[in-house]
Scaffold this motif. Structure first.
Motif, PDB file in Angstrom:
ATOM      1  N   GLY A 161       0.808  -1.208   0.000  1.00  0.00           N
ATOM      2  CA  GLY A 161       0.000   0.000   0.000  1.00  0.00           C
ATOM      3  C   GLY A 161       0.845   1.264   0.000  1.00  0.00           C
ATOM      4  O   GLY A 161       2.073   1.237  -0.121  1.00  0.00           O
ATOM      5  N   ALA A 162       0.158   2.391   0.119  1.00  0.00           N
ATOM      6  CA  ALA A 162       0.840   3.689   0.147  1.00  0.00           C
ATOM      7  C   ALA A 162       1.566   3.879   1.471  1.00  0.00           C
ATOM      8  O   ALA A 162       1.203   3.316   2.508  1.00  0.00           O
ATOM      9  N   ILE A 163       2.614   4.691   1.435  1.00  0.00           N
ATOM     10  CA  ILE A 163       3.419   4.987   2.623  1.00  0.00           C
ATOM     11  C   ILE A 163       3.528   6.501   2.750  1.00  0.00           C
ATOM     12  O   ILE A 163       4.015   7.179   1.833  1.00  0.00           O
ATOM     13  N   SER A 164       3.069   7.020   3.878  1.00  0.00           N
ATOM     14  CA  SER A 164       3.182   8.454   4.166  1.00  0.00           C
ATOM     15  C   SER A 164       4.301   8.658   5.177  1.00  0.00           C
ATOM     16  O   SER A 164       4.293   8.048   6.255  1.00  0.00           O
ATOM     17  N   VAL A 165       5.245   9.503   4.846  1.00  0.00           N
ATOM     18  CA  VAL A 165       6.323   9.861   5.762  1.00  0.00           C
ATOM     19  C   VAL A 165       6.021  11.265   6.278  1.00  0.00           C
ATOM     20  O   VAL A 165       6.072  12.239   5.510  1.00  0.00           O
ATOM     21  N   GLU A 166       5.689  11.369   7.558  1.00  0.00           N
ATOM     22  CA  GLU A 166       5.263  12.638   8.143  1.00  0.00           C
ATOM     23  C   GLU A 166       6.320  13.135   9.128  1.00  0.00           C
ATOM     24  O   GLU A 166       6.733  12.407  10.039  1.00  0.00           O
ATOM     25  N   GLY A 167       6.737  14.391   8.943  1.00  0.00           N
ATOM     26  CA  GLY A 167       7.641  15.031   9.879  1.00  0.00           C
ATOM     27  C   GLY A 167       6.871  15.893  10.866  1.00  0.00           C
ATOM     28  O   GLY A 167       5.956  16.628  10.481  1.00  0.00           O
ATOM     29  N   HIS A 168       7.233  15.807  12.163  1.00  0.00           N
ATOM     30  CA  HIS A 168       6.542  16.544  13.220  1.00  0.00           C
ATOM     31  C   HIS A 168       7.576  17.266  14.092  1.00  0.00           C
ATOM     32  O   HIS A 168       8.692  16.767  14.304  1.00  0.00           O
ATOM     33  N   THR A 169       7.191  18.420  14.618  1.00  0.00           N
ATOM     34  CA  THR A 169       8.039  19.194  15.521  1.00  0.00           C
ATOM     35  C   THR A 169       7.247  19.536  16.776  1.00  0.00           C
ATOM     36  O   THR A 169       6.049  19.288  16.868  1.00  0.00           O
ATOM     37  N   ASP A 170       7.963  20.132  17.748  1.00  0.00           N
ATOM     38  CA  ASP A 170       7.257  20.692  18.894  1.00  0.00           C
ATOM     39  C   ASP A 170       6.826  22.116  18.544  1.00  0.00           C
ATOM     40  O   ASP A 170       6.957  22.549  17.403  1.00  0.00           O
ATOM     41  N   ASN A 171       6.300  22.837  19.549  1.00  0.00           N
ATOM     42  CA  ASN A 171       5.761  24.173  19.252  1.00  0.00           C
ATOM     43  C   ASN A 171       6.784  25.298  19.441  1.00  0.00           C
ATOM     44  O   ASN A 171       6.428  26.467  19.326  1.00  0.00           O
ATOM     45  N   ARG A 172       8.017  24.964  19.739  1.00  0.00           N
ATOM     46  CA  ARG A 172       9.018  26.022  19.858  1.00  0.00           C
ATOM     47  C   ARG A 172       9.404  26.530  18.473  1.00  0.00           C
ATOM     48  O   ARG A 172       9.734  25.739  17.583  1.00  0.00           O
ATOM     49  N   PRO A 173       9.380  27.831  18.258  1.00  0.00           N
ATOM     50  CA  PRO A 173       9.637  28.365  16.915  1.00  0.00           C
ATOM     51  C   PRO A 173      11.094  28.215  16.524  1.00  0.00           C
ATOM     52  O   PRO A 173      11.993  28.158  17.366  1.00  0.00           O
ATOM     53  N   ILE A 174      11.311  28.132  15.239  1.00  0.00           N
ATOM     54  CA  ILE A 174      12.660  28.109  14.665  1.00  0.00           C
ATOM     55  C   ILE A 174      12.693  29.139  13.546  1.00  0.00           C
ATOM     56  O   ILE A 174      11.716  29.302  12.809  1.00  0.00           O
ATOM     57  N   ALA A 175      13.807  29.855  13.452  1.00  0.00           N
ATOM     58  CA  ALA A 175      13.933  30.892  12.417  1.00  0.00           C
ATOM     59  C   ALA A 175      15.390  30.970  11.987  1.00  0.00           C
ATOM     60  O   ALA A 175      16.191  31.737  12.538  1.00  0.00           O
ATOM     61  N   THR A 176      15.756  30.131  11.030  1.00  0.00           N
ATOM     62  CA  THR A 176      17.100  30.130  10.472  1.00  0.00           C
ATOM     63  C   THR A 176      17.006  30.400   8.973  1.00  0.00           C
ATOM     64  O   THR A 176      15.913  30.435   8.404  1.00  0.00           O
ATOM     65  N   ASP A 177      18.164  30.564   8.337  1.00  0.00           N
ATOM     66  CA  ASP A 177      18.158  30.802   6.897  1.00  0.00           C
ATOM     67  C   ASP A 177      17.604  29.585   6.145  1.00  0.00           C
ATOM     68  O   ASP A 177      16.884  29.737   5.152  1.00  0.00           O
ATOM     69  N   ALA A 178      17.917  28.395   6.628  1.00  0.00           N
ATOM     70  CA  ALA A 178      17.449  27.180   5.948  1.00  0.00           C
ATOM     71  C   ALA A 178      16.003  26.853   6.291  1.00  0.00           C
ATOM     72  O   ALA A 178      15.257  26.354   5.433  1.00  0.00           O
ATOM     73  N   PHE A 179      15.607  27.153   7.527  1.00  0.00           N
ATOM     74  CA  PHE A 179      14.254  26.793   7.984  1.00  0.00           C
ATOM     75  C   PHE A 179      13.628  28.003   8.692  1.00  0.00           C
ATOM     76  O   PHE A 179      13.808  28.193   9.896  1.00  0.00           O
ATOM     77  N   PRO A 180      12.904  28.823   7.952  1.00  0.00           N
ATOM     78  CA  PRO A 180      12.269  29.991   8.574  1.00  0.00           C
ATOM     79  C   PRO A 180      11.219  29.628   9.621  1.00  0.00           C
ATOM     80  O   PRO A 180      10.888  30.456  10.472  1.00  0.00           O
ATOM     81  N   SER A 181      10.662  28.417   9.541  1.00  0.00           N
ATOM     82  CA  SER A 181       9.648  28.004  10.509  1.00  0.00           C
ATOM     83  C   SER A 181       9.669  26.486  10.620  1.00  0.00           C
ATOM     84  O   SER A 181      10.402  25.791   9.903  1.00  0.00           O
ATOM     85  N   ASN A 182       8.863  25.970  11.523  1.00  0.00           N
ATOM     86  CA  ASN A 182       8.777  24.521  11.716  1.00  0.00           C
ATOM     87  C   ASN A 182       8.167  23.815  10.508  1.00  0.00           C
ATOM     88  O   ASN A 182       8.351  22.608  10.339  1.00  0.00           O
ATOM     89  N   TRP A 183       7.436  24.551   9.669  1.00  0.00           N
ATOM     90  CA  TRP A 183       6.892  23.938   8.468  1.00  0.00           C
ATOM     91  C   TRP A 183       8.022  23.481   7.539  1.00  0.00           C
ATOM     92  O   TRP A 183       8.001  22.357   7.008  1.00  0.00           O
ATOM     93  N   GLU A 184       8.976  24.351   7.313  1.00  0.00           N
ATOM     94  CA  GLU A 184      10.093  23.991   6.439  1.00  0.00           C
ATOM     95  C   GLU A 184      10.927  22.867   7.043  1.00  0.00           C
ATOM     96  O   GLU A 184      11.376  21.959   6.326  1.00  0.00           O
ATOM     97  N   LEU A 185      11.151  22.918   8.364  1.00  0.00           N
ATOM     98  CA  LEU A 185      11.974  21.885   9.011  1.00  0.00           C
ATOM     99  C   LEU A 185      11.296  20.520   8.925  1.00  0.00           C
ATOM    100  O   LEU A 185      11.933  19.520   8.559  1.00  0.00           O
ATOM    101  N   SER A 186      10.004  20.440   9.267  1.00  0.00           N
ATOM    102  CA  SER A 186       9.312  19.147   9.248  1.00  0.00           C
ATOM    103  C   SER A 186       9.203  18.596   7.828  1.00  0.00           C
ATOM    104  O   SER A 186       9.357  17.390   7.601  1.00  0.00           O
TER     105      SER A 186
END
Length: 243
Positions: A161-186
Motif C-alpha cells: 500500500g501507500a506509505i506516508s512519511v510525516e515530519g513533526h516538531t514541537d511548538n518552539r519556533p525556529i527561524a534560520t536561513d534554511a528553515f524559517p519556521s517549523n513547516w520547512e523543518l518538518s
C-alpha cells in the motif's frame, strides 16, 4: 297608623345606635381598627393572583409516555481515537469495514526497540523520535538514522500500500536561513527520509512526504518530555485500497 310606624322606627334606630355605643370601647376608632382587615384582604388577593399565574404555566396535559430512543441507524457513529482499540459494543467505522472485508491491517514484525509500532484499524504507524534520525534543528540523516532506516527497508518494500512519511516538531519556533519556521523543518526531514528510502529500493510512487510542523502533537508541549515526544517522524503504512 303611619305616624305610629314612623315613631317606632325612630325609636328602634336610636336604640341600635345606643347599643353600638355601649359595645364599642371608649376612645376607640371603629374605622381605624378595621385597617388590618384591609391589609389581610390585600395579601390574600395577591396570593390568589400568584396561584393563578403559576397554574397558567403548568402543563395541563403531560405526556405519560416514556421518551423513545432513536434507532441505532440514526445515531452518529463514535469517533475512532488513534492508538485506542475500539470496544466490542461500539466499534469504529474503520474497524467495522476492516472486519467486514477481512483486510484488517497487521502490524509488521519490527525487531528494533527504537521504533514504536502503532496499529490502527486501517493503518500501521512506525514512529521514530527525531533525535534518532537528525541533529537538533537539522534535516540531514545521522549515521544512526541511516542504520535505523536500513532495518525498516525490507518491511517497507514488502508493503503493497501507500506509505506516508510525516515530519513533526514541537511548538518552539525556529527561524534560520534554511528553515524559517517549523513547516520547512518538518517538510525537509520527511523529504530526506523519502529520498533515502527511494534510493534503498522502496518504490517512490508509493511514498509521499508530509510536513506537519506542530499541528499534530501526541503529548503536551508544556514540558521537556512532551516536546521530545512530539518531535518525531511517522512512517504510516496504509491499506492497499487507500489512495
Amino acid at each position: 297608623m303611619s305616624d305610629l310606624l314612623a315613631q317606632r322606627r325612630h325609636e328602634e334606630g336610636a336604640g341600635g345606635q345606643f347599643r353600638a355605643d355601649l359595645l364599642a370601647p371608649q376612645g376607640s376608632d371603629i374605622e381605624g381598627d378595621s385597617g388590618w382587615l384591609l391589609v389581610y384582604l390585600d395579601v390574600m388577593t395577591l396570593l390568589l393572583v400568584l396561584f393563578i399565574v403559576l397554574l397558567s404555566f403548568a402543563d395541563p396535559d403531560p405526556d405519560p409516555r416514556p421518551p423513545q430512543r432513536l434507532p441505532s441507524v440514526l445515531l452518529p457513529a463514535p469517533l475512532a481515537v488513534p492508538g485506542v482499540e475500539p470496544s466490542a459494543t461500539a466499534p469504529s467505522v474503520g474497524a467495522a469495514e476492516a472486519s467486514d472485508d477481512g483486510r484488517a491491517m497487521e502490524a509488521p514484525d519490527i525487531a528494533s526497540d527504537r521504533v514504536t509500532v502503532i496499529r490502527e484499524s486501517d493503518r500501521v504507524s512506525l514512529r521514530i523520535q527525531d533525535s534518532l534520525l537528525f541533529e537538533s534543528g537539522a534535516a540531514s540523516l545521522t549515521g544512526e538514522g541511516l542504520g535505523l532506516l536500513d532495518e525498516l527497508v525490507p518491511v517497507l518494500r514488502a508493503h503493497d500500500g501507500a506509505i506516508s512519511v510525516e515530519g513533526h516538531t514541537d511548538n518552539r519556533p525556529i527561524a534560520t536561513d534554511a528553515f524559517p519556521s517549523n513547516w520547512e523543518l518538518s517538510t525537509a526531514r520527511a523529504t530526506e527520509v523519502v529520498r533515502y528510502l527511494d534510493a534503498a529500493g522502496v518504490p517512490a510512487e508509493r511514498m509521499r512526504a508530509v510536513g506537519r510542523a506542530d499541528t499534530d502533537p501526541v503529548a503536551p508541549n508544556t514540558n521537556a518530555p512532551g516536546r521530545a515526544a512530539n518531535r518525531r517522524v511517522d512512517l504510516i503504512l496504509h491499506r492497499e485500497s487507500d489512495p
